[in-house]
Write a protein that holds these residues in place. Structure first.
Motif, PDB file in Angstrom:
ATOM      1  N   LYS A 378    -108.827 -11.251  -4.557  1.00 60.71           N
ATOM      2  CA  LYS A 378    -108.323 -11.066  -5.918  1.00 60.71           C
ATOM      3  C   LYS A 378    -108.488 -12.336  -6.748  1.00 60.71           C
ATOM      4  N   THR A 379    -108.355 -13.495  -6.096  1.00 58.92           N
ATOM      5  CA  THR A 379    -108.506 -14.752  -6.817  1.00 58.92           C
ATOM      6  C   THR A 379    -109.922 -14.910  -7.350  1.00 58.92           C
ATOM      7  N   SER A 381    -112.043 -12.481  -7.855  1.00 57.85           N
ATOM      8  CA  SER A 381    -112.359 -11.393  -8.792  1.00 57.85           C
ATOM      9  C   SER A 381    -111.974 -11.736 -10.224  1.00 57.85           C
ATOM     10  N   LYS A 382    -110.882 -12.483 -10.405  1.00 53.48           N
ATOM     11  CA  LYS A 382    -110.396 -12.740 -11.763  1.00 53.48           C
ATOM     12  C   LYS A 382    -111.348 -13.619 -12.559  1.00 53.48           C
ATOM     13  N   ARG A 385    -113.482 -12.016 -15.155  1.00 53.79           N
ATOM     14  CA  ARG A 385    -112.834 -11.579 -16.395  1.00 53.79           C
ATOM     15  C   ARG A 385    -112.312 -12.797 -17.150  1.00 53.79           C
TER      16      ARG A 385
END
Length: 419
Positions: A378-379, A381-382, A385
């Motif tokens: 998740k880290t 992935s951000k 964006r």
């Protein structure tokens, strides 16, 4: 017939997606130079096969998940689609060995398939670079800062993953291939007694050849060696991958030679030399290249490690395979990845108007030189964006803004880490 073919391909796609999710759920297992050496000295082909049939799909799956997060205007270019297809094909081929018994025939076929995978991915860097160019052309030459930031982040991780996968493949094929290394001191692609000054001279001579061809002159080379270790022997030697060090030195020498010749055009008959210092400390080994090539303005120094920045003209599409990386500006950022792969680094220190010091840091101890690998979570992935941070200092200049953005680099490289 068509319906059955469609169902078959649909089932295949579903299974591939499931396996991709499965293997992306694991973190890669980083190895140290010492572990590579210890295994290579007591090489067991079956153990290597069992490790790679799990580790390779994990590393492939982790980076394939990130490819899917790229902005659509980059992901759907012809070149990036081609790279994505290469990864899918290689992932499928490695999965064929998931439950295979390590018989003699299987082991031989595995080596052959690893050779095919390595050759298939040989043009990943150039093809991705072409994809970025295609995206910029489609966008009218302008790319938003958040997209550029996410592309920089992705390419660092893609190329670091590629370096690590090639390292695993090269070690296995060199140790167990049709023509395994024998009789020499090398352990696969590792040299247990790598003479740093020899690699420096090789890289210098090849860069000098290019410089002489283009400018009809080139600066000379001076090498000095130092050690803080009592009774250390010279020349300084260490355990390392000579081809990795050569790549870094060759790129740095090319840049230094170009700067020295162009900065001293009125004195081409007496160019200042390139001075190389090789220093061994307790924690690090440093190779410093010092030139008198006029230096780099601070406003440009942060740009030099960005993939979407180059001071040279971009190559034409016809040059894609004949002049690797020419004009893409990828030499320095990829050189830094090679250094960081085993927890080293490359740092540029410049005095505008005089010259530049380029320092390669290598770990002095092989058990501390661990692979630095990207992990999909998740880290990570951000960052796809990402938004441009709002300035929080008065009178911020554009170059200060750039440095503020660049300040996120250490955090991003923590995300590449091995926790």
């Amino acid at each position: 017939m068509r319906i059955s073919t469609f169902l078959c391909s649909s089932q295949k796609f579903t299974r591939l997606t499931q396996m991709l999710d499965f293997y992306a759920g694991f973190n890669p297992s980083p190895l140290s130079i010492k572990q590579f050496m210890d295994f290579g000295q007591n090489a067991c082909e079956k153990k290597s096969f069992i490790f790679l049939r799990k580790e390779l799909p994990v590393r492939l799956a982790n980076i394939m998940k990130e490819i899917a997060l790229l902005p659509d205007n980059l992901l759907h270019t012809r070149s990036v689609s081609e790279v994505n297809n290469w990864y899918v094909k290689s992932f499928e081929e490695v999965l064929e060995y998931e439950k295979a018994e390590p018989t003699h025939d299987i082991l031989q076929k595995f080596v052959q398939d690893l050779d095919l995978i390595r050759n298939r991915h040989s043009d990943v860097v150039q093809t991705m670079a072409q994809g970025v160019i295609e995206m910029k052309e489609n966008e009218g030459g302008q790319v938003d800062a958040p997209i550029e930031s996410s592309i920089q982040y992705f390419l660092d991780r893609l190329y670091m993953s590629r370096i690590s996968i090639r390292m695993l493949i090269n070690q296995h094929t060199l140790l167990f291939g049709l023509n395994p290394h024998s009789g020499g001191r090398h352990i696969g692609c590792l040299d247990p007694a790598c003479d740093l000054s020899d690699v420096v001279r090789d890289a210098y001579e090849n860069a000098r050849f290019l410089c002489d061809q283009y400018y009809l002159t080139s600066p000379t080379l001076e090498i000095q060696q130092y050690s803080s270790i009592a009774d250390d022997l010279f020349p300084i030697r260490t355990v390392y991958v000579p081809s990795h060090l050569y790549y870094m030195l060759f790129e740095l020498f090319k840049n230094s030679m170009r700067a020295v010749v162009e900065h001293n055009q009125d004195h081409c008959d007496s160019l200042p030399p390139l001075k190389v210092s090789i220093c061994r400390g307790k924690e690090d080994i440093c190779v410093k290249i010092s030139d008198q090539g006029g230096g780099i303005p601070r406003s440009q120094s942060d740009q030099l490690f960005k993939y979407m920045y180059s001071t040279a003209p971009q190559p034409s599409k016809s040059d894609l395979h004949t002049v690797p990386l020419a004009g893409y500006g990828y030499g320095l950022p990829i050189s830094r990845l090679y250094a960081r792969y085993f927890h080293g680094d490359i740092v540029l220190l410049s005095c505008e108007g005089f010259g530049t010091d380029a320092i390669i840091y290598l770990k002095a101890l092989s058990d501390e030189a661990n692979e630095l690998l990207p992990i999909f979570n998740k880290t990570s992935s951000k960052f796809y964006r990402a938004t441009v941070p709002t300035g929080d200092w008065s009178n911020q200049s554009s170059d200060m803004n750039a440095r503020q953005l660049n300040a996120t680099t250490p955090k991003r490289y923590n995300d590449l880490g091995t926790a």
